[in-house]
Motif scaffolding. Structure first.
Motif, PDB file in Angstrom:
ATOM      1  N   GLU A 141       0.834  -1.207   0.000  1.00 40.08           N
ATOM      2  CA  GLU A 141       0.000   0.000   0.000  1.00 40.08           C
ATOM      3  C   GLU A 141       0.871   1.259   0.000  1.00 40.08           C
ATOM      4  OE1 GLU A 141      -3.031  -0.165   2.998  1.00 40.08           O
ATOM      5  OE2 GLU A 141      -3.608  -2.196   2.406  1.00 40.08           O
ATOM      6  N   ALA A 142       1.195   1.716  -1.193  1.00 40.00           N
ATOM      7  CA  ALA A 142       2.065   2.874  -1.365  1.00 40.00           C
ATOM      8  C   ALA A 142       1.492   4.128  -0.695  1.00 40.00           C
ATOM      9  CB  ALA A 142       2.303   3.136  -2.847  1.00 40.00           C
ATOM     10  N   ARG A 143       0.186   4.286  -0.744  1.00 39.48           N
ATOM     11  CA  ARG A 143      -0.427   5.479  -0.132  1.00 39.48           C
ATOM     12  C   ARG A 143      -0.228   5.474   1.387  1.00 39.48           C
ATOM     13  NH1 ARG A 143      -5.289   8.895  -1.946  1.00 39.48           N
ATOM     14  NH2 ARG A 143      -4.079   8.444  -3.772  1.00 39.48           N
TER      15      ARG A 143
ATOM     16  N   ALA B  78       4.321   7.590  -5.518  1.00 37.08           N
ATOM     17  CA  ALA B  78       4.610   7.115  -6.881  1.00 37.08           C
ATOM     18  C   ALA B  78       5.836   6.198  -6.882  1.00 37.08           C
ATOM     19  CB  ALA B  78       4.824   8.301  -7.816  1.00 37.08           C
ATOM     20  N   ALA B  79       6.849   6.555  -6.109  1.00 39.56           N
ATOM     21  CA  ALA B  79       8.072   5.742  -6.063  1.00 39.56           C
ATOM     22  C   ALA B  79       7.807   4.364  -5.470  1.00 39.56           C
ATOM     23  CB  ALA B  79       9.147   6.466  -5.257  1.00 39.56           C
ATOM     24  N   TYR B  80       6.918   4.285  -4.501  1.00 36.86           N
ATOM     25  CA  TYR B  80       6.618   3.006  -3.847  1.00 36.86           C
ATOM     26  C   TYR B  80       5.531   2.205  -4.560  1.00 36.86           C
ATOM     27  CZ  TYR B  80       9.490   3.963   0.283  1.00 36.86           C
ATOM     28  OH  TYR B  80      10.526   4.189   1.134  1.00 36.86           O
TER      29      TYR B  80
ATOM     30  N   GLY C 113       3.826  -0.268  -6.809  1.00 41.53           N
ATOM     31  CA  GLY C 113       4.343  -1.480  -7.418  1.00 41.53           C
ATOM     32  C   GLY C 113       5.431  -2.159  -6.610  1.00 41.53           C
ATOM     33  N   GLN C 114       5.861  -1.552  -5.514  1.00 39.57           N
ATOM     34  CA  GLN C 114       6.840  -2.169  -4.627  1.00 39.57           C
ATOM     35  C   GLN C 114       6.112  -2.743  -3.427  1.00 39.57           C
ATOM     36  OE1 GLN C 114      10.437  -0.030  -3.660  1.00 39.57           O
ATOM     37  NE2 GLN C 114      10.206   1.300  -5.432  1.00 39.57           N
ATOM     38  N   GLY C 115       6.819  -3.487  -2.647  1.00 41.41           N
ATOM     39  CA  GLY C 115       6.224  -4.037  -1.436  1.00 41.41           C
ATOM     40  C   GLY C 115       5.505  -5.334  -1.712  1.00 41.41           C
ATOM     41  N   GLY C 116       4.714  -5.733  -0.730  1.00 40.52           N
ATOM     42  CA  GLY C 116       4.011  -6.989  -0.830  1.00 40.52           C
ATOM     43  C   GLY C 116       4.781  -8.154  -0.260  1.00 40.52           C
TER      44      GLY C 116
END
Length: 164
Positions: A66-68, A96-98, A100-103
């Motif tokens: 959750e980039a937000r 925006a940078a985060y 698609g990252q994480g998970g």
């Protein structure tokens, strides 16, 4: 001076590093986790609850991808300084940078910290999944409004091993 707030924050962060190292290092022996650290790893320290919340909220947002929510942990004018990437500043750019990252099953641990009034820092290490070995390290500089919650002003990380 257009960069006065940034310079003031950098000066305060530098001053913390000079004025508070005894406090940060004094925390290490009492907060060391049970078990032995490998020769390549420093022992963990126990953070005060308000600082620990920053790491746990970061882990939760990262694991959920959750980039937000991750960007909301940062100060409005905060920075992300990832290894091999250009610096990113401000919550919209951080989100925006985060994206698609994480998970993944990120685990953060603290190696040292200090906090005074409205500025602080956490130096730590990270790993993923059930790994017992750290994969990288990070430095979070923190700030807060008087009496408010800690927010990340800058997050700098890099891998411990070069990519294969």
């Amino acid at each position: 001076m257009p960069h006065a707030p940034l310079l003031r924050t950098a000066f305060i962060t530098l001053a913390l590093g000079v004025a508070l190292p005894a406090q940060a290092s004094a925390q290490a022996p009492a907060g060391v986790r049970a078990g032995k650290a490998s020769a390549s790893q420093l022992p963990s320290v126990t953070l005060p609850p308000a600082l620990d919340r920053v790491l746990r909220d970061y882990e939760l947002a990262w694991r959920a991808g959750e980039a937000r929510k991750l960007s909301a942990l940062f100060a409005v004018d905060g920075f992300v300084l990832q290894s091999g990437r250009a610096p990113v500043r401000g919550r919209p750019s951080i989100e925006a940078a985060y994206s698609g990252q994480g998970g993944g099953p990120l685990q953060l641990r603290a190696l040292a910290y200090a906090a005074a009034d409205t500025v602080g820092y956490i130096i730590g290490a990270y790993r993923y999944g059930e790994s017992r070995e750290d994969m990288g390290k990070f430095t979070l500089t923190l700030r807060r409004a008087a009496g408010g919650a800690w927010q990340i002003f800058s997050d700098m990380d890099n891998a411990s091993q070069p990519p294969r």
